[in-house]
Design a protein around this motif. Structure first.
Motif, mmCIF file in Angstrom:
data_model
loop_
_atom_site.group_PDB
_atom_site.id
_atom_site.type_symbol
_atom_site.label_atom_id
_atom_site.label_comp_id
_atom_site.label_asym_id
_atom_site.label_seq_id
_atom_site.Cartn_x
_atom_site.Cartn_y
_atom_site.Cartn_z
ATOM 1 N N ALA A 1 -1.467 -2.759 5.719
ATOM 2 C CA ALA A 1 -0.508 -2.739 6.832
ATOM 3 C C ALA A 1 -0.678 -3.984 7.711
ATOM 4 C CB ALA A 1 -0.692 -1.471 7.657
ATOM 5 N N THR A 2 -1.916 -4.349 7.999
ATOM 6 C CA THR A 2 -2.182 -5.534 8.831
ATOM 7 C C THR A 2 -1.609 -6.794 8.180
ATOM 8 O OG1 THR A 2 -4.214 -4.536 9.649
ATOM 9 C CG2 THR A 2 -4.027 -6.927 9.857
ATOM 10 N N CYS A 3 -1.848 -6.927 6.889
ATOM 11 C CA CYS A 3 -1.346 -8.125 6.190
ATOM 12 C C CYS A 3 0.176 -8.115 6.102
ATOM 13 C CB CYS A 3 -1.982 -8.236 4.804
ATOM 14 S SG CYS A 3 -3.767 -8.515 4.898
ATOM 15 N N SER A 4 0.759 -6.938 6.022
ATOM 16 C CA SER A 4 2.224 -6.845 6.016
ATOM 17 C C SER A 4 2.788 -7.298 7.362
ATOM 18 C CB SER A 4 2.672 -5.404 5.745
ATOM 19 O OG SER A 4 2.216 -4.958 4.491
ATOM 20 N N ILE A 5 2.151 -6.875 8.435
ATOM 21 C CA ILE A 5 2.638 -7.263 9.761
ATOM 22 C C ILE A 5 2.512 -8.781 9.946
ATOM 23 C CG2 ILE A 5 2.196 -7.042 12.250
ATOM 24 C CD1 ILE A 5 1.484 -4.083 11.674
ATOM 25 N N GLY A 6 1.414 -9.332 9.447
ATOM 26 C CA GLY A 6 1.260 -10.792 9.499
ATOM 27 C C GLY A 6 2.349 -11.496 8.691
ATOM 28 N N PHE A 7 2.666 -10.925 7.553
ATOM 29 C CA PHE A 7 3.684 -11.499 6.659
ATOM 30 C C PHE A 7 5.081 -11.369 7.298
ATOM 31 C CE2 PHE A 7 5.111 -11.198 1.854
ATOM 32 C CZ PHE A 7 5.672 -12.454 1.937
#
Lengths: 211, 211
Positions: B175-181
């Motif tokens: 989820a964190t990496c998705s938000i960054g993306f």
């Protein structure tokens, strides 16, 4: 514990073959997706996305992803191992299973969904009431990625009789269900892919293929 | 053993955060995707799809799916458990991790890829030389599924400080990496989603977030 199932749908079939290979019997509740039962309130209370299969644990927890269900039973009953026997084989099964999903199952879904008027406003699986439009360009896209799927199947089979070598695994299950799903759109294993054709005949001859 | 990595890309970041949480250090080989190094012959020999991350095992086997890499290290070094501590939690992590991929990572990829001219003929990740055209309609589709992603995040956080309850897991990482993306396309956590904003601040404060 019970499994919400749907006999005609390709993802529940993955779970059923997996369970049959392990000879695990569960109470099953059939949901009739052709009659739209998966989009009615009773089932949306089980899975708000309206997708199958769903495993209901004894404490009422719902597990609504096929790989989560399969991993659960791999741990409950490790034999026969369908997700790999050792560290390296597990990594290869996880990796290739994933390719079979993306290149196979998802491509089939794109080709099928985007050409049928029933799905005109249900462009993505699990978007039942979100009114997400179909995208006809995904039919071509899906066909292209299915070519890739068939190419990889033939390549994987260079190494042995099954898609990860000498052992039948979840990779074979997901690939088999993808090929069954592709037939819905009249797409078949290319004639030139002789290793794949031979492998497919063999996996269909297993008793689990009828599950 | 070594990890083919790419500092700017969202999927390698998932692996790096996972490894950092376990304090596992690996030899890393940086591949410069902005310069197209992932589509050159040297790297295509490692991964014909041109995607990252890839783990090279000591016997030369390549593992090119992030979840296969993470599961490998979860087994090599179980603590801290990032894929669930017991049978039920493992099923929930596997299930929700998957939602974060489909609603989050893949939606971000669709929004981003289909609006940038560099990807006009590279419509799908891993289709480097296949000449698969972008589909602009997927930008809207991606935005719609990202709405769903944010809705589910806020909902999952009703149950505890992390996305599966009291424990930081792979679900939080994806989820964190998705938000960054998503930020690449100027998409952010909706202001009304106060639980998600608080959670995101907390996960970014972990040392692993810098990995």
């Amino acid at each position: 514990m019970k499994l919400y199932d749907c006999h005609v749908a390709p993802n529940p079939r993955r779970a059923r073959i997996f369970l049959a290979e392990k000879n695990i019997k569960l109470e099953k509740i059939e949901i009739d997706i052709l009659a739209g039962e998966n989009l009615q309130d009773d089932f949306l209370a089980v899975n708000p996305r309206g997708l199958l299969p769903v495993l209901e644990l004894d404490d009422g927890t719902y597990i609504d992803e096929v790989m989560a269900i399969c991993r659960y039973f791999e741990e409950v009953q490790p034999e026969p191992a369908l997700l790999g026997r050792d560290l390296k084989e597990k990594a290869i099964v996880t990796m290739r299973q994933r390719k079979m999903e993306f290149d196979g199952m998802i491509s089939c879904s794109e080709v099928f969904r985007n050409q049928h008027k029933e799905f005109l406003k249900r462009g993505i699986p699990g978007g039942g009431k979100d009114n997400i439009p179909a995208i006809p360009a995904l039919i071509d896209r899906g066909n292209q990625t299915l070519n890739r799927f068939f190419w990889w199947l033939e390549k994987y089979l260079e190494d042995g009789p099954y898609l990860t070598g000498d052992q039948f695994t979840m990779v074979d299950i997901t690939a088999t269900c993808s090929i069954g799903f592709a037939k819905w759109s009249d797409i078949h294993i290319p004639d030139a892919n002789t290793r794949t054709k031979k492998w497919y005949e063999k996996v269909l001859a297993r008793p689990s293929a009828e599950a």
